[in-house]
Scaffold this motif. Structure first.
Motif, short mmCIF file in Angstrom:
data_model
loop_
_atom_site.label_atom_id
_atom_site.label_comp_id
_atom_site.label_asym_id
_atom_site.label_seq_id
_atom_site.Cartn_x
_atom_site.Cartn_y
_atom_site.Cartn_z
N UNK A 125 0.72 0.92 -4.70
CA UNK A 125 0.49 1.98 -3.72
C UNK A 125 -0.99 2.03 -3.31
N UNK A 126 -1.87 1.95 -4.27
CA UNK A 126 -3.31 1.98 -3.98
C UNK A 126 -3.71 0.81 -3.09
N UNK A 127 -3.26 -0.38 -3.45
CA UNK A 127 -3.58 -1.56 -2.65
C UNK A 127 -3.00 -1.45 -1.25
N UNK A 128 -1.75 -1.05 -1.17
CA UNK A 128 -1.07 -0.91 0.12
C UNK A 128 -1.82 0.06 1.03
N UNK A 129 -2.18 1.22 0.51
CA UNK A 129 -2.88 2.23 1.32
C UNK A 129 -4.26 1.74 1.75
N UNK A 130 -4.97 1.12 0.86
CA UNK A 130 -6.31 0.61 1.20
C UNK A 130 -6.24 -0.45 2.29
N UNK A 131 -5.28 -1.36 2.17
CA UNK A 131 -5.16 -2.45 3.14
C UNK A 131 -4.54 -1.99 4.46
N UNK A 132 -3.57 -1.09 4.39
CA UNK A 132 -2.86 -0.66 5.60
C UNK A 132 -3.62 0.41 6.37
N UNK A 133 -4.10 1.42 5.65
CA UNK A 133 -4.69 2.59 6.30
C UNK A 133 -6.21 2.68 6.11
N UNK A 134 -6.79 1.70 5.41
CA UNK A 134 -8.23 1.64 5.16
C UNK A 134 -8.74 2.85 4.39
N UNK A 137 -5.14 6.87 0.81
CA UNK A 137 -3.95 7.68 1.02
C UNK A 137 -3.19 7.19 2.25
N UNK A 138 -2.01 7.75 2.40
CA UNK A 138 -1.11 7.38 3.49
C UNK A 138 -0.85 8.62 4.33
N UNK A 139 -0.81 8.49 5.66
CA UNK A 139 -0.43 9.65 6.47
C UNK A 139 0.93 10.18 6.00
N UNK A 140 1.03 11.48 5.88
CA UNK A 140 2.24 12.08 5.30
C UNK A 140 3.51 11.69 6.05
N UNK A 141 3.44 11.56 7.39
CA UNK A 141 4.64 11.23 8.16
C UNK A 141 5.09 9.77 7.95
N UNK A 142 4.25 8.95 7.29
CA UNK A 142 4.61 7.55 7.03
C UNK A 142 4.89 7.27 5.55
N UNK A 143 4.80 8.30 4.72
CA UNK A 143 4.92 8.09 3.29
C UNK A 143 6.29 7.52 2.88
N UNK A 144 7.36 8.08 3.39
CA UNK A 144 8.70 7.60 3.03
C UNK A 144 8.91 6.15 3.46
N UNK A 145 8.56 5.83 4.69
CA UNK A 145 8.69 4.47 5.20
C UNK A 145 7.80 3.51 4.42
N UNK A 146 6.58 3.94 4.14
CA UNK A 146 5.64 3.08 3.40
C UNK A 146 6.16 2.78 2.00
N UNK A 172 -0.30 3.94 14.04
CA UNK A 172 0.50 4.75 13.12
C UNK A 172 0.84 6.13 13.67
N UNK A 173 0.30 6.50 14.80
CA UNK A 173 0.55 7.86 15.29
C UNK A 173 1.92 8.03 15.92
#
Length: 176
Positions: A125-134, A137-146, A172-173
């Protein structure tokens, strides 16, 4: 298992300046399942001589396996090298998906086997968020999909980096 980051980790160590300064010679060889020993040995010789900016020995193309081994051995005498005759602190790192090959090589050359494991859910999760969203953390509306995407990656470093790299280029918006 493929995609854990075995080769990436070893390549990072191989390219590290401190490691390079410790050893006098460096060779990176990739071996396919159907390799020829003569081609492998010639590749080693080529890299060793390129490193010291010298031409390869004349007649190398016609050398047999023993002559090629002898050329490598002569080159590496009194250096930090892979052959176990001296005690110069040499290292060989082998990456493989084949546990039997790793075990056999380890026993024959008195080495160690390090079994890399998939990343934990938290590490993934940490790696994914850092690489995807820089960010961490992940935007809340994308958490389930992520999390669903990340679940498919099964903790494999290569899969996470590849998919997060692709996703980082998307807007991502507008995703729901």
């Amino acid at each position: 298992m493929g995609g854990l980051g075995k080769t990436t980790l070893v390549k990072k160590a191989f390219d590290d300046a401190v490691v390079k300064n410790h050893f006098q010679s460096h060779v990176w060889i990739t071996i396919s399942e159907s390799f020829k020993i003569e081609v492998l040995l010639k590749g080693i010789i080529k890299q060793l001589f390129e490193e010291i900016k010298q031409p390869v020995p004349q007649g190398m193309g016609n050398m047999d396996t023993n002559s090629l081994k002898g050329t490598i051995n002569a080159f590496l005498q009194q250096k930090r090298h892979v052959f176990p005759i001296g005690n110069c602190g040499s290292r060989v790192m082998l990456t493989t998906k084949n546990a039997d090959l790793a075990s056999s090589a380890s026993k024959e050359y008195h080495g160690n086997v390090y079994n890399l494991q998939p990343l934990t859910l938290e590490e993934s999760w940490t790696l994914f968020c850092r690489k995807t969203f820089m960010e961490n953390s992940c935007p809340s509306h994308l958490e389930g999909l992520s999390k669903a995407i990340l679940n498919r990656c099964q903790g494999l470093l290569l899969a996470i980096v590849a998919i997060s790299g692709l996703l980082s280029t998307k807007d991502t918006s507008s995703v729901e």
